[in-house]
Design a protein around this motif. Structure first.
Motif: not given
Length: 485
Positions: A103-109, A292-294
């Motif tokens: 999601i966004g700049t984050k990789g998968a968990r 919605p925000t970060e």
């Protein structure tokens, strides 16, 4: 309460709408080129260990390396206190499952606590625990289900370890249905196990079902009266899927061959457009503002045009009650997750506060995502969380505005004019030129030639050079260039 599921299939994307009493409650979108990967099992390779974060990055073949925390890595001894460095090393292969999409700049968990779902059960090959969904509250039913699973395992003669969680859909399920699910999950796990031994990292081992089939597995309950599918091919696949896993649903499946798009027929397209807007109108005349925000999502409740019939307190109470119902629907519809802060209109009466909170809790009971209302803060704000596993509707369908870079507002033409004046003063001090050509948006040039014409004349006298202006139709309101002549 009548519920229907509408499934719209095109070569580019699949979309699912859950409609209750003619009102859209949930919408799920899956693009063919960008399918969600939650539930997928991969054989990955550890590419970086981060002792300071007690985590590691794992290459599973995606665009970005995925992230796994030490607490998500199972050990035979079950020692939860082990550090990441003792659990994994760089270059090591690891079989993992995705718990959150990138999601966004984050990789998968990721997690190594693998699980494979069916209609009534979730099979967990690496534990021996049998659990039951908290939404099944009847104690006698919980005991019956636990005994049913134990009897089925004994009847099948399953020796090796493996645990099960009974899903909410298992409430009232027959023993033969649960046995069929156990057999289905065993067959599926045998296929996955065989691949785990033979493939090299990074490789996809188990691909979760497509959106249409996932919907049948996860969203269908006794309240669903019809499942309409507008694709003949997907309808045939769905028939085969339910015949194996949930035969009692077969008579509720229906192929929709109509000329008019199925989402248009139910007004779903209009509702999707509204779900992307910041403002949500309430029937009373009040409205919500959803931002919605970060870090979190904030929801503000306003009375708007609603003036009520009795007292101000009664007007506020009625608006907040209506807002609680609308908020629960919007969270599902927009698929908003993480921390959510709700600013209801201030209520003096504590009983009113309790009733509004109860209404919010009651409406959230039908939400498939896990929600948790923390309570009211000293400032009168309601804190809650909603489990986030996939991107929100806005993240799937939209991108940040190229003009404002996602701020949601633009500098005024007046502000841009003064920026241009300052830029020209800098240029005049640094370079010798006969004059300056300003390229800018239509509104900015109009202001320079009209309201700011006096300032332009004063600036020309001050720097001793002339200025010309040219409209650039492709420029946004904030864009401009100053060219030396």
């Amino acid at each position: 309460m009548s519920e229907e599921i509408l499934i719209n299939i095109t070569p580019m994307e699949s979309r699912v709408a859950l409609v209750e009493n003619g009102v859209l409650q949930e919408v799920h979108v899956e693009r063919t080129q960008r399918r969600g990967i939650v539930g997928n099992i991969y054989k990955g390779k550890v590419v970086r260990v981060l002792p300071g974060m007690q985590a590691a990055f794992v290459d599973v073949g995606l665009e970005r390396a995925a992230f796994i925390h030490a607490s998500e890595i199972s050990t035979r001894e079950g020692n939860a206190a082990e550090t990441i460095s003792t659990l994994v090393q760089e270059g090591q292969s690891l079989v993992v499952q995705v718990t959150k999409d990138p999601i966004g700049t984050k990789g998968a968990r990721l997690t190594t606590h693998l699980s494979v779902p069916s209609r009534y059960l979730v099979y967990m090959p690496r534990t021996s625990h049998v659990g039951i969904s908290l939404k099944i509250e009847d104690e006698a039913e919980r005991e019956r289900l636990k005994k049913t699973v134990a009897d089925c395992i004994a009847a099948e003669g399953i020796q090796e370890t493996g645990g099960f969680i009974l899903r909410t859909a298992a409430d009232g399920a027959r023993a033969e249905d649960i046995l069929a699910d156990i057999r289905y999950l065993r067959r599926l796990w045998d296929q996955i196990s065989a691949q785990m031994q033979t493939v090299n990292a990074p490789t996809l081992i188990y691909d979760d079902l497509t959106l249409a089939l996932r919907t049948l597995r996860d969203l269908v309950n006794p309240r669903i009266e019809k499942i309409r599918i507008d694709s003949r091919e997907t309808f045939q696949k769905a028939l085969g899927f339910v015949a194996e896993l949930m035969p009692e649903v077969s008579d509720r499946l229906e192929h929709y061959p109509g000329e008019r798009p199925i989402f248009d027929l139910y007004g779903v397209e209009d509702e999707i457009q509204k779900a992307l807007e910041r403002k949500v109108l309430l029937k009373s005349g009040g409205y919500l503002i959803i931002d919605p925000t970060e870090a979190m999502t904030t929801i503000d409740v306003n009375t708007g045009a609603f003036v009520g019939h009795r007292t101000l307190e009664e007007t506020i109470f009625k608006t907040n009650l209506e807002a609680a119902t609308a908020i629960a629907r919007q969270l599902r519809l927009r698929n908003l997750g993480g921390i959510i802060i709700i600013d209801f209109i201030d209520m003096e009466d504590e009983d009113h506060q309790r009733q509004v909170l109860r209404m919010l809790e009651k409406q959230l009971e039908r939400d498939h995502a896990k929600t948790n209302i923390i309570g009211i803060t000293e400032l009168g704000l309601v804190q809650m969380t909603r489990k986030r596993t996939r991107e929100s509707l806005e993240q799937v369908l939209c991108e940040p505005c190229s003009h404002c870079q996602g701020r949601g507002n633009l500098k005024t033409p007046e502000t841009v004019c003064y920026e241009i004046f300052r830029e020209i003063l800098r240029e005049a001090r640094a370079y010798q030129a006969e004059g300056y050509l300003v390229l800018a948006n239509q509104r900015v040039v109009d202001r320079l030639l009209d309201e700011e014409s006096g300032n332009v004349a004063d600036l020309e006298i001050f720097i001793g050079r002339t200025m010309k202006f040219q409209v650039e139709s492709m420029y946004s309101q904030e864009q401009y260039d100053v060219v030396l002549l």
